[in-house]
Write a protein that holds these residues in place. Structure first.
Motif, PDB file in Angstrom:
ATOM      1  N   LYS A 165       0.821  -1.218   0.000  1.00 22.24           N
ATOM      2  CA  LYS A 165       0.000   0.000   0.000  1.00 22.24           C
ATOM      3  C   LYS A 165       0.853   1.266   0.000  1.00 22.24           C
ATOM      4  CE  LYS A 165      -0.623   0.272   5.050  1.00 22.24           C
ATOM      5  NZ  LYS A 165      -1.618   0.303   6.144  1.00 22.24           N
ATOM      6  N   HIS A 166       2.058   1.196   0.585  1.00 17.39           N
ATOM      7  CA  HIS A 166       2.937   2.360   0.604  1.00 17.39           C
ATOM      8  C   HIS A 166       3.435   2.667  -0.806  1.00 17.39           C
ATOM      9  CE1 HIS A 166       3.574   0.907   4.926  1.00 17.39           C
ATOM     10  NE2 HIS A 166       2.824   2.000   4.977  1.00 17.39           N
ATOM     11  N   TYR A 167       3.826   1.612  -1.531  1.00 12.87           N
ATOM     12  CA  TYR A 167       4.288   1.803  -2.903  1.00 12.87           C
ATOM     13  C   TYR A 167       3.136   2.259  -3.806  1.00 12.87           C
ATOM     14  CZ  TYR A 167       8.523  -0.616  -1.395  1.00 12.87           C
ATOM     15  OH  TYR A 167       9.666  -0.965  -0.760  1.00 12.87           O
ATOM     16  N   ASP A 168       1.953   1.713  -3.562  1.00 13.85           N
ATOM     17  CA  ASP A 168       0.789   2.114  -4.358  1.00 13.85           C
ATOM     18  C   ASP A 168       0.473   3.598  -4.140  1.00 13.85           C
ATOM     19  OD1 ASP A 168       0.549  -0.430  -5.344  1.00 13.85           O
ATOM     20  OD2 ASP A 168      -1.030  -1.038  -3.929  1.00 13.85           O
ATOM     21  N   ALA A 169       0.585   4.049  -2.896  1.00 12.52           N
ATOM     22  CA  ALA A 169       0.332   5.459  -2.596  1.00 12.52           C
ATOM     23  C   ALA A 169       1.370   6.349  -3.277  1.00 12.52           C
ATOM     24  CB  ALA A 169       0.342   5.682  -1.086  1.00 12.52           C
ATOM     25  N   TYR A 170       2.625   5.878  -3.321  1.00 14.57           N
ATOM     26  CA  TYR A 170       3.697   6.630  -3.978  1.00 14.57           C
ATOM     27  C   TYR A 170       3.396   6.771  -5.472  1.00 14.57           C
ATOM     28  CZ  TYR A 170       8.563   8.308  -3.996  1.00 14.57           C
ATOM     29  OH  TYR A 170       9.697   9.080  -4.063  1.00 14.57           O
ATOM     30  N   PRO A 192      11.391  -0.620 -13.289  1.00 10.86           N
ATOM     31  CA  PRO A 192      11.954  -1.965 -13.469  1.00 10.86           C
ATOM     32  C   PRO A 192      11.647  -2.911 -12.309  1.00 10.86           C
ATOM     33  CG  PRO A 192      13.675  -0.376 -12.934  1.00 10.86           C
ATOM     34  CD  PRO A 192      12.425   0.408 -13.191  1.00 10.86           C
ATOM     35  N   THR A 193      11.344  -2.354 -11.146  1.00  8.69           N
ATOM     36  CA  THR A 193      10.978  -3.184  -9.988  1.00  8.69           C
ATOM     37  C   THR A 193       9.659  -2.660  -9.419  1.00  8.69           C
ATOM     38  OG1 THR A 193      12.342  -1.784  -8.545  1.00  8.69           O
ATOM     39  CG2 THR A 193      13.359  -3.785  -9.410  1.00  8.69           C
ATOM     40  N   PRO A 194       8.547  -2.921 -10.095  1.00 12.03           N
ATOM     41  CA  PRO A 194       7.266  -2.310  -9.722  1.00 12.03           C
ATOM     42  C   PRO A 194       6.809  -2.614  -8.297  1.00 12.03           C
ATOM     43  CG  PRO A 194       6.958  -4.121 -11.279  1.00 12.03           C
ATOM     44  CD  PRO A 194       8.421  -3.836 -11.239  1.00 12.03           C
ATOM     45  N   GLU A 195       7.285  -3.715  -7.731  1.00 12.02           N
ATOM     46  CA  GLU A 195       6.860  -4.015  -6.365  1.00 12.02           C
ATOM     47  C   GLU A 195       7.588  -3.160  -5.331  1.00 12.02           C
ATOM     48  OE1 GLU A 195      10.208  -6.839  -7.459  1.00 12.02           O
ATOM     49  OE2 GLU A 195       8.437  -5.952  -8.404  1.00 12.02           O
ATOM     50  N   HIS A 196       8.596  -2.401  -5.781  1.00  2.82           N
ATOM     51  CA  HIS A 196       9.327  -1.517  -4.874  1.00  2.82           C
ATOM     52  C   HIS A 196       9.472  -0.141  -5.521  1.00  2.82           C
ATOM     53  CE1 HIS A 196      10.671  -5.564  -3.533  1.00  2.82           C
ATOM     54  NE2 HIS A 196      10.517  -5.008  -2.341  1.00  2.82           N
ATOM     55  N   PHE A 197       8.337   0.533  -5.745  1.00  2.00           N
ATOM     56  CA  PHE A 197       8.359   1.797  -6.489  1.00  2.00           C
ATOM     57  C   PHE A 197       9.071   2.897  -5.707  1.00  2.00           C
ATOM     58  CE2 PHE A 197       6.729   5.913  -7.785  1.00  2.00           C
ATOM     59  CZ  PHE A 197       6.851   5.839  -9.167  1.00  2.00           C
ATOM     60  N   ASP A 198       9.969   3.602  -6.407  1.00  4.93           N
ATOM     61  CA  ASP A 198      10.645   4.761  -5.846  1.00  4.93           C
ATOM     62  C   ASP A 198      11.164   5.599  -7.012  1.00  4.93           C
ATOM     63  OD1 ASP A 198      11.718   6.559  -4.103  1.00  4.93           O
ATOM     64  OD2 ASP A 198      13.088   5.166  -3.120  1.00  4.93           O
ATOM     65  N   LEU A 199      11.542   6.836  -6.731  1.00  2.00           N
ATOM     66  CA  LEU A 199      12.134   7.689  -7.755  1.00  2.00           C
ATOM     67  C   LEU A 199      13.647   7.560  -7.707  1.00  2.00           C
ATOM     68  CD1 LEU A 199      10.000  10.948  -7.401  1.00  2.00           C
ATOM     69  CD2 LEU A 199       9.583   8.941  -8.820  1.00  2.00           C
ATOM     70  N   ARG A 200      14.258   7.560  -8.865  1.00  2.00           N
ATOM     71  CA  ARG A 200      15.709   7.418  -8.934  1.00  2.00           C
ATOM     72  C   ARG A 200      16.389   8.727  -8.539  1.00  2.00           C
ATOM     73  NH1 ARG A 200      14.572   6.048 -14.049  1.00  2.00           N
ATOM     74  NH2 ARG A 200      16.121   7.505 -14.866  1.00  2.00           N
ATOM     75  N   GLY A 201      17.614   8.618  -8.117  1.00  2.00           N
ATOM     76  CA  GLY A 201      18.410   9.785  -7.792  1.00  2.00           C
ATOM     77  C   GLY A 201      18.294  10.179  -6.328  1.00  2.00           C
ATOM     78  N   TRP A 207      14.273  11.446 -10.577  1.00  2.00           N
ATOM     79  CA  TRP A 207      13.932  11.092 -11.955  1.00  2.00           C
ATOM     80  C   TRP A 207      12.743  10.140 -11.977  1.00  2.00           C
ATOM     81  CZ3 TRP A 207      16.293  13.403 -16.050  1.00  2.00           C
ATOM     82  CH2 TRP A 207      17.477  14.101 -15.768  1.00  2.00           C
ATOM     83  N   VAL A 208      11.771  10.478 -12.828  1.00  2.00           N
ATOM     84  CA  VAL A 208      10.607   9.625 -13.037  1.00  2.00           C
ATOM     85  C   VAL A 208      10.748   8.961 -14.396  1.00  2.00           C
ATOM     86  CG1 VAL A 208       8.092   9.536 -13.249  1.00  2.00           C
ATOM     87  CG2 VAL A 208       9.151  11.157 -11.661  1.00  2.00           C
ATOM     88  N   GLY A 209      10.741   7.641 -14.422  1.00  2.00           N
ATOM     89  CA  GLY A 209      10.793   6.921 -15.681  1.00  2.00           C
ATOM     90  C   GLY A 209       9.409   6.844 -16.315  1.00  2.00           C
ATOM     91  N   LEU A 210       9.310   7.214 -17.587  1.00  2.00           N
ATOM     92  CA  LEU A 210       8.040   7.205 -18.307  1.00  2.00           C
ATOM     93  C   LEU A 210       8.152   6.327 -19.552  1.00  2.00           C
ATOM     94  CD1 LEU A 210       7.167  11.021 -18.183  1.00  2.00           C
ATOM     95  CD2 LEU A 210       6.359   9.220 -16.638  1.00  2.00           C
TER      96      LEU A 210
END
Length: 315
Positions: A165-170, A192-201, A207-210
């Motif tokens: 739920k934390h990653y989903d909220a992110y 690349p790792t959707p179960e552990h969503f975070d922004l790079r950098g 950075w947001v990957g699109l």
């Protein structure tokens, strides 16, 4: 004929503007820019009657005129030349009152010369094409969006206590931010790792990957402008603009310049005493900025006008 005549007049207005000081420069630059709008409409609307009707399409709210240019309020008149050019570009007009300072903040004037105004919650962002070696050959178009961590990043619970739920909220938070940038609304988040969503950098920029699954990613040898449909820029690194206040379309730097210069020209024509004080370095804390805006416009506008005239804008 109208196209070439309007551009010739615009060029002469700009040449004249380069020869005068801040007392009258913005007036000449504004009329030059407005004539390029006629050239643009001559291409978009072949009917020869439109150019004889309607006014500028913008107004400065009289009650907002005071000692500071930054506080003057500008808005469109729901019809007229400016609004028609905005429609031809498929970009936001100025349907709600906005200060000149607020409009100018969306232009790349440099922090040293910013007119007084709070920074927008959503500023122009840099979108960069993902390098071909990081994508599959013939795969989906991918790009990386540089965003301010202060508003886009979310603090996650410590590792070991993080839940789905934390990653989903992110993800939901980032998608909500993307909705403020109309040309990116059909982009999908690339993770690349959707179960552990975070922004790079790290630090102040993340950075947001699109990704756009329906579009092909260009290879090393591909030419063209793969990101142009999201921006008025042509390269592999472009600026993405937020939606306009009171509008569902993105703003456009061409139209932002137009609105700012219109307000300056209005003061020159109808408020000469106030304008004389505004450009007096001994009396005004905006004088240096006003002079810079006029000088910078002469450098920035020719290339921006060319891009706007020859490139098809995003819908």
């Amino acid at each position: 004929m109208l196209f070439s005549a309007a551009l010739e007049q615009a060029e002469q207005f700009f040449r004249a503007a380069a020869a005068v000081g801040p007392e009258t420069r913005a007036l000449l630059v504004f009329y030059g820019l407005a004539q390029t709008g006629r050239a643009l409409r001559a291409v978009a609307q072949e009917d020869s009657d439109w150019h004889r009707s309607g006014g500028h399409g913008l107004t400065v709210v009289g009650a907002s005129i005071g000692d500071h240019l930054s506080q003057a309020l500008v808005m469109d008149q729901k019809k007229g030349h400016f609004r028609d050019v905005a429609a031809a570009l498929g970009r936001a007009s100025v349907p709600e009152e906005q200060t000149v300072g607020s409009l100018s903040r969306l232009l790349s004037l440099g922090t040293r010369f910013a007119l007084d105004s709070p920074e927008h919650a959503h500023m122009p962002l840099r979108l960069e094409l993902t390098s071909p070696e990081q994508t599959k050959v013939g795969g989906s178009l991918r790009a990386d969006l540089a965003v301010p961590a202060a508003t886009w990043a979310m603090e996650l619970p410590p590792i070991g206590k993080r839940l789905a739920k934390h990653y989903d909220a992110y993800r939901a938070h980032v998608r909500e931010q993307l909705q403020q940038y109309p040309t990116l609304r059909d982009a999908e988040l690339y993770d690349p790792t959707p179960e552990h969503f975070d922004l790079r950098g790290g630090g102040g920029t993340r950075w947001v990957g699109l990704a756009w699954p329906g579009r092909r990613h260009p290879g090393f040898e591909d030419s063209g402008a793969p990101l142009h449909e999201f921006s008025d820029d042509n390269g592999r690194s472009v600026l993405i603009y937020p939606r306009g206040a009171g509008a569902d379309l993105a703003v456009h730097p061409y139209l932002l310049w137009w609105a700012v210069l219109f307000a300056m020209a209005h003061h020159i024509r109808y408020e000469p005493t106030k304008w004389a004080a505004m450009v007096d370095v001994d009396r005004s804390d905006e004088a240096v900025t006003i002079e810079h805006i006029g000088e910078y416009a002469l450098k920035a506008l020719p290339e921006l006008i060319h891009r706007t005239l020859v490139r098809t804008e995003p819908e």
